[in-house]
Design a protein around this motif. Structure first.
Motif, mmCIF file in Angstrom:
data_model
loop_
_atom_site.group_PDB
_atom_site.id
_atom_site.type_symbol
_atom_site.label_atom_id
_atom_site.label_comp_id
_atom_site.label_asym_id
_atom_site.label_seq_id
_atom_site.Cartn_x
_atom_site.Cartn_y
_atom_site.Cartn_z
ATOM 1 N N SER A 1 2.186 -5.807 7.986
ATOM 2 C CA SER A 1 2.864 -7.089 8.182
ATOM 3 C C SER A 1 4.243 -7.171 7.538
ATOM 4 O O SER A 1 4.982 -8.103 7.808
ATOM 5 C CB SER A 1 2.002 -8.226 7.621
ATOM 6 N N TYR A 2 4.583 -6.212 6.683
ATOM 7 C CA TYR A 2 5.899 -6.206 6.040
ATOM 8 C C TYR A 2 6.136 -4.840 5.416
ATOM 9 O O TYR A 2 5.227 -3.988 5.372
ATOM 10 C CB TYR A 2 6.009 -7.306 4.979
ATOM 11 N N VAL A 3 7.348 -4.636 4.918
ATOM 12 C CA VAL A 3 7.725 -3.362 4.292
ATOM 13 C C VAL A 3 8.411 -3.651 2.965
ATOM 14 O O VAL A 3 9.232 -4.570 2.860
ATOM 15 C CB VAL A 3 8.677 -2.547 5.203
ATOM 16 N N LYS A 4 8.070 -2.858 1.945
ATOM 17 C CA LYS A 4 8.714 -2.975 0.636
ATOM 18 C C LYS A 4 8.992 -1.580 0.093
ATOM 19 O O LYS A 4 8.064 -0.782 -0.053
ATOM 20 C CB LYS A 4 7.826 -3.743 -0.343
ATOM 21 N N PRO A 5 10.242 -1.262 -0.221
ATOM 22 C CA PRO A 5 10.528 0.029 -0.855
ATOM 23 C C PRO A 5 9.937 0.076 -2.266
ATOM 24 O O PRO A 5 9.729 -0.954 -2.913
ATOM 25 C CB PRO A 5 12.057 0.077 -0.908
ATOM 26 N N ARG B 1 -2.815 -9.716 3.262
ATOM 27 C CA ARG B 1 -1.851 -9.089 4.155
ATOM 28 C C ARG B 1 -1.498 -7.683 3.666
ATOM 29 O O ARG B 1 -1.350 -7.440 2.473
ATOM 30 C CB ARG B 1 -0.599 -9.956 4.243
ATOM 31 N N ILE B 2 -1.346 -6.759 4.610
ATOM 32 C CA ILE B 2 -1.050 -5.361 4.308
ATOM 33 C C ILE B 2 0.426 -5.076 4.508
ATOM 34 O O ILE B 2 0.994 -5.382 5.557
ATOM 35 C CB ILE B 2 -1.883 -4.422 5.210
ATOM 36 N N GLY B 3 1.060 -4.500 3.478
ATOM 37 C CA GLY B 3 2.455 -4.104 3.570
ATOM 38 C C GLY B 3 2.609 -2.624 3.283
ATOM 39 O O GLY B 3 1.837 -2.052 2.507
ATOM 40 N N ALA B 4 3.598 -2.007 3.896
ATOM 41 C CA ALA B 4 3.876 -0.588 3.660
ATOM 42 C C ALA B 4 4.830 -0.446 2.490
ATOM 43 O O ALA B 4 5.960 -0.923 2.551
ATOM 44 C CB ALA B 4 4.473 0.041 4.914
ATOM 45 N N GLN B 5 4.362 0.215 1.420
ATOM 46 C CA GLN B 5 5.251 0.483 0.295
ATOM 47 C C GLN B 5 5.820 1.890 0.474
ATOM 48 O O GLN B 5 5.192 2.895 0.166
ATOM 49 C CB GLN B 5 4.527 0.367 -1.043
ATOM 50 N N VAL B 6 7.033 1.923 1.001
ATOM 51 C CA VAL B 6 7.676 3.184 1.365
ATOM 52 C C VAL B 6 8.500 3.721 0.197
ATOM 53 O O VAL B 6 8.957 2.963 -0.657
ATOM 54 C CB VAL B 6 8.560 3.006 2.615
ATOM 55 N N PRO C 1 9.156 -8.037 8.379
ATOM 56 C CA PRO C 1 9.834 -8.568 7.201
ATOM 57 C C PRO C 1 10.054 -7.472 6.163
ATOM 58 O O PRO C 1 9.257 -6.531 6.058
ATOM 59 C CB PRO C 1 8.866 -9.634 6.685
ATOM 60 N N VAL C 2 11.119 -7.593 5.386
ATOM 61 C CA VAL C 2 11.443 -6.620 4.346
ATOM 62 C C VAL C 2 11.536 -7.349 3.006
ATOM 63 O O VAL C 2 12.261 -8.347 2.888
ATOM 64 C CB VAL C 2 12.778 -5.908 4.644
ATOM 65 N N LEU C 3 10.797 -6.855 2.000
ATOM 66 C CA LEU C 3 10.859 -7.426 0.657
ATOM 67 C C LEU C 3 11.902 -6.672 -0.160
ATOM 68 O O LEU C 3 11.991 -5.448 -0.079
ATOM 69 C CB LEU C 3 9.508 -7.318 -0.048
ATOM 70 N N GLY C 4 12.669 -7.421 -0.959
ATOM 71 C CA GLY C 4 13.675 -6.791 -1.795
ATOM 72 C C GLY C 4 14.201 -7.745 -2.843
ATOM 73 O O GLY C 4 13.816 -8.926 -2.906
ATOM 74 N N VAL D 1 0.832 -1.200 0.000
ATOM 75 C CA VAL D 1 0.000 0.000 0.000
ATOM 76 C C VAL D 1 0.870 1.255 0.000
ATOM 77 O O VAL D 1 1.711 1.441 0.891
ATOM 78 C CB VAL D 1 -0.950 0.019 1.211
ATOM 79 N N ALA D 2 0.664 2.117 -1.002
ATOM 80 C CA ALA D 2 1.387 3.388 -1.079
ATOM 81 C C ALA D 2 1.069 4.228 0.164
ATOM 82 O O ALA D 2 -0.082 4.337 0.575
ATOM 83 C CB ALA D 2 0.987 4.139 -2.336
ATOM 84 N N CYS D 3 2.110 4.818 0.739
ATOM 85 C CA CYS D 3 1.978 5.497 2.033
ATOM 86 C C CYS D 3 2.022 7.022 1.939
ATOM 87 O O CYS D 3 2.297 7.697 2.925
ATOM 88 C CB CYS D 3 3.075 5.015 2.976
ATOM 89 N N GLY D 4 1.763 7.571 0.745
ATOM 90 C CA GLY D 4 1.643 9.011 0.621
ATOM 91 C C GLY D 4 2.848 9.747 0.097
ATOM 92 O O GLY D 4 2.755 10.929 -0.224
ATOM 93 N N PHE D 5 3.998 9.067 -0.014
ATOM 94 C CA PHE D 5 5.206 9.769 -0.462
ATOM 95 C C PHE D 5 5.391 9.718 -1.977
ATOM 96 O O PHE D 5 5.904 10.645 -2.569
ATOM 97 C CB PHE D 5 6.441 9.195 0.242
#
Length: 259
Positions: free
Chosen positions: A112-116, A64-69, A148-151, A39-43
């Motif tokens: 639940s996780y983070v993905k750049p 599952r919800i992930g933060a797309q930073v 967890p971090v996706l990359g 999910v895009a986080c506004g940046f």
């Protein structure tokens, strides 16, 4: 060397990539197919109302919800590399995760996780300082439990995550071209994005079932992935995602969120 066949793979998609009245991704349709939502986080895209809506939809479907930073680059959709001081970048990563966590919890779920995203994703493949800043931001937002971090497999981001005690989750891209070294062909170069739906489906099955894909020079390279990204901004993304999932099932690959 080709890796053994995967028994299961996660399907993730970039969602919530709109702003105000502008909409890019078919979030509802994609959430009926994928198992993880970046999910895009506004940046680079997204706003509070979009973030809340996507979290509600994902929670209702058990996705599952992930933060797309991202870098702070709304005008450039997060695809312009920026020299952000590591301390400042870590704070911005934590800020984005925290903002999404509010809406995830309100929907009865959690991040639940983070993905750049975009340029930050590509930068952290080879830039140790930026990779470390992302990991520091995850730690700042998530505390000792971490996330967890996706990359990209072999990236400095995943190495930094593992060194910090975070779960490092390698992912692959069926619609992106690869170099012979296993990195993504930059979007500005010809052929960087695979547009043929049949080719995307075939590449997805090859990556999940055989752990391999053909690079732009024709060589066959190993791609060991636990998650497969389906870009939400691709025309016809939802139908393509359905085709990919059906093809994976036909190849004997279970589609499920990474453990």
């Amino acid at each position: 060397m080709i890796t053994p066949s995967a028994a299961a793979i996660d399907l993730n998609a970039d969602l919530g990539e709109g702003f105000g009245r502008w909409t890019l991704t078919d979030d509802e349709a994609l959430l009926s197919v994928v198992t993880s939502a970046n999910v895009a986080c506004g940046f680079h895209a997204g706003d509070p109302s979009i973030m809340r809506r996507v979290c509600e939809l994902a929670a209702a479907r058990g996705v599952r919800i992930g933060a797309q930073v991202s870098y702070r680059d709304l005008a450039g959709f997060g695809r312009r590399s920026m020299d952000v001081p590591p301390g400042e970048l870590a704070d911005e990563i934590a800020y984005q995760i925290g903002a999404l966590e509010v809406f995830a919890r309100a929907a009865g779920s959690r991040v639940s996780y983070v993905k750049p995203h975009g340029a930050l994703y590509n930068r952290t493949v080879h830039d140790a300082a930026q990779a470390g800043a992302v990991v520091a931001g995850v730690r700042l937002a998530a505390g000792t439990a971490g996330l967890p971090v996706l990359g990209l497999p072999g990236s400095l981001l995943l190495a930094a995550a593992a060194e910090a005690g975070l779960e490092a989750v390698p992912e692959a891209f069926a619609d992106r071209a690869y170099t012979a070294h296993g990195t993504l062909v930059p979007r500005g170069e010809p052929g960087a994005v695979v547009h043929d739906p049949d080719a995307v489906v075939a590449r997805a099955v090859g990556m999940a079932a055989e752990g391999a894909v053909h690079a732009v020079d024709g060589s066959r390279i190993a791609v060991a992935a636990r998650s497969l990204c389906l870009h939400g901004d691709t025309p016809g993304a939802a139908e393509l995602a359905r085709r990919v999932r059906e093809a994976l099932a036909g190849a004997g690959v279970r589609v499920e969120a990474f453990a």
